[in-house]
Structure formats: C-alpha cells, structure tokens
Design a protein around this motif. Structure first.
Motif, PDB file in Angstrom:
ATOM      1  N   ASN A  52       0.828  -1.205   0.000  1.00  0.00           N
ATOM      2  CA  ASN A  52       0.000   0.000   0.000  1.00  0.00           C
ATOM      3  C   ASN A  52       0.866   1.259   0.000  1.00  0.00           C
ATOM      4  N   LYS A  85       0.713   4.305  -2.607  1.00  0.00           N
ATOM      5  CA  LYS A  85       0.560   5.704  -2.186  1.00  0.00           C
ATOM      6  C   LYS A  85       1.660   6.580  -2.782  1.00  0.00           C
ATOM      7  N   VAL A  98      -9.014  11.278   4.917  1.00  0.00           N
ATOM      8  CA  VAL A  98      -8.421  10.083   4.306  1.00  0.00           C
ATOM      9  C   VAL A  98      -8.172  10.307   2.814  1.00  0.00           C
ATOM     10  N   LYS A  99      -9.106  10.967   2.134  1.00  0.00           N
ATOM     11  CA  LYS A  99      -8.988  11.166   0.691  1.00  0.00           C
ATOM     12  C   LYS A  99      -8.233  12.448   0.323  1.00  0.00           C
ATOM     13  N   THR A 152       1.652  14.608   8.458  1.00  0.00           N
ATOM     14  CA  THR A 152       0.627  13.615   8.815  1.00  0.00           C
ATOM     15  C   THR A 152       1.196  12.367   9.477  1.00  0.00           C
ATOM     16  N   THR A 186      -3.438   4.840   7.140  1.00  0.00           N
ATOM     17  CA  THR A 186      -2.281   4.695   6.241  1.00  0.00           C
ATOM     18  C   THR A 186      -2.528   5.441   4.929  1.00  0.00           C
ATOM     19  N   SER A 187      -3.402   6.443   4.971  1.00  0.00           N
ATOM     20  CA  SER A 187      -3.805   7.129   3.740  1.00  0.00           C
ATOM     21  C   SER A 187      -2.672   7.934   3.107  1.00  0.00           C
ATOM     22  N   SER A 188      -1.672   8.330   3.885  1.00  0.00           N
ATOM     23  CA  SER A 188      -0.542   9.068   3.323  1.00  0.00           C
ATOM     24  C   SER A 188       0.787   8.411   3.684  1.00  0.00           C
TER      25      SER A 188
END
Length: 309
Positions: free
Chosen positions: A85, A89, A170-171, A253, A259-261
């Motif tokens: 992931n 990213k 998150v987005k 962040t 774990t979005s970034s």
C-alpha cells in the motif's frame, strides 16, 4: 657542412603531451574530493544495503549470528499489505506532484519572462519557499490547514463553502501534501524553465508573427519543442524527488490518517529505525531503487519522440 651536434631540447609534441598530463593531474586533484565523498556516502552504503537485504538482520544480534537468507526479505515484501500500500501511495503522490509541479512552474516562468513592475523583486521572493526549512513550512501549513478553526477553512466557511478536512481527511491528505510540496519546490523548476525560455531564438517568434500564428500555435510549435530538453530533465528529477518525500509526510501527517498518506519512504524509515528491521527495510529500498531506475530508463528511451536537441 651539416652539423652532427644533437640538441637535448625536447620536441614541441613532447612538451604538449607533458602539459596535457599536468592538466589531467590538476583536474584529478580538484575532482578527487567529490569522488571520495561519492564513494563513501553513496557507493559503499548502497553496496552495504544490497548485502544486508540478503541477510536476516531484522533484530539486534551479534554480527556472528547474522545469516544469509537469500531473497526471503524480498518475497516477504509481496506478502506485506502495508508495504504494498505504501508503494501505491507513492505512485499516487507522484501523479499529483509531478504534473502539478511541471505545469505550474512553466506557467510561473512564462509570467516572469514578461516585463512588468517589480519583476526583479518578484523573482527574488519566489525563492523564499524553496530555501525555507521543511519543518517550519510543515508547521505553518498545519496551522493554516487546521480543519477546525484554521484560517483557510474559516475563509471558505465565510464564503459559504464546505471546507475539506485537508491533512486530516483520508482522501485529501495525500493530495494536500503534494500541493504543499509543489508550492515549496516551485522556485527551482521555475528558474530552470525561465532560463530555458530566455534561450529560445526570438527570430522564430518574429517569423511566426509574420505568418499570423496564434499564441497557442507559437507555444505548441516553438516554445515547447525548444525547451523540451529542459522539460525532460525536470520531469526526471521531479519523479525521483517524489519518491524521496519523507520529511514533509513525517511532519504533516506521519502517514495518517490511518495509512492514507503512508508513502514508501516513510515505511522504509519506520521499518529500519523504529522496528529495527534493517534487512527488510533495505529490501524495500532496493525495490524502490529498481522501480525508479526502470521509470528513468523508460523515459530515457521515450525522449526521442518528443525531446528536440
């Protein structure tokens, strides 16, 4: 009568060759510090990283207990959803960062290439974000983009809009980080583009004006082909830099929310220096190096279609 006396004076060719050797020696003396530094800080660490990526150095242990395990660390990576992931990213971040940086820097360079009041001061001020400390920049942007009472969201609310979560969404976290890094890195690309624009032959524009070419036509047929080598250089360096975005992500962040970034550079750092998984982190670094190398080779092969020297 011909004299049989021989002179010991060296020939002109001998003196030229000796001069060449002395010049090469002098050049080597000046280049030697860089070569030594490159070997110590680049070549040796890279070789060491390759070696330990093939070992089981994933916990503190005596060197005598470290064993060769082959590609086990590499195969482990493909079964690790967090690491995979993180690679994804990083690619998403690159898709936001590189086009935004190249397009905005070209537009900025085009504007700065025109004559206007305070042009010299403007060219100086554009360098300020580039020379600013990344930690200070991250703190300032964290305050500005605070979703709960930050200045930017307050302005959006007063204008009747719905403010986004920015770094807390998150987005939106990853695109926001990319935007901040574009803002900070804009100066270097702008200056390089500006130098390239000033080197375009003005006679080509004069001929285009005589033919009645539009602004878009001049841009497409003259400006972009003329600066294509510069564009190619900046695209490659921007892509390589986009995979090395550890500091800003860490400060803004820390990979969150969730774990979005969490990009791969941050994941490698935490595997190595938080979890002490040195071999596993080295394997991830080698995979990242291979990916960047492949992307660069593809770009280098594809440049023949659009780069004009």
């Amino acid at each position: 009568m011909k004299s049989n006396v021989k002179t010991d004076k060296p020939s002109i060719f001998y003196r030229i060759s000796q001069l060449g050797y002395r010049e090469k020696g002098t050049a080597l003396i000046f280049v030697l510090p860089f070569i030594i530094g490159f070997i110590i800080f680049n070549v040796i660490p890279m070789v060491y990283s390759v070696v330990i990526s093939l070992m089981d150095f994933n916990t503190f242990k005596p060197l005598s207990m470290i064993k060769f395990i082959g590609i086990d660390n590499y195969t482990r990576l493909f079964n690790d959803p967090i690491a995979l992931n993180a690679f994804v990213k990083s690619f998403i971040y690159t898709l936001f960062y590189v086009p935004g940086l190249i397009i905005l820097s070209f537009v900025m360079a085009t504007l700065l290439n025109k004559t206007f009041a305070l042009r010299g001061l403007t060219r100086t001020l554009i360098l300020m974000p580039y020379v600013a400390n990344v930690v200070a920049v991250s703190i300032v942007w964290s305050i500005l983009l605070d979703p709960f009472g930050g200045p930017i969201n307050q302005i959006i609310e007063k204008l009747g809009g719905t403010p986004p979560m920015w770094l807390s969404g998150v987005k939106t976290a990853l695109p926001t980080i990319a935007g901040i890094n574009v803002w900070q890195s804009l100066a270097f690309q702008t200056i390089v583009f500006l130098a390239a624009l000033q080197g375009v032959n003005k006679e080509l524009y004069e001929a285009a004006d005589m033919d009645g070419a539009s602004r878009f036509r001049r841009l497409w047929s003259i400006t972009l082909p003329a600066i294509s080598p510069t564009t190619f250089f900046l695209v490659i360096t921007s892509i390589i830099g986009s995979f090395q975005n550890y500091a800003s992500v860490r400060m803004l962040t820390n990979g969150g929310p969730g774990t979005s970034s969490r990009v791969i550079s941050l994941n490698i750092y935490e595997e190595a220096f938080t979890l002490n998984h040195y071999s596993y982190a080295s394997a991830q670094a080698m995979i990242l190096f291979a990916i960047v190398l492949v992307i660069t080779i593809i770009q280098w092969k594809g440049q023949k279609r659009w780069v004009h020297y």
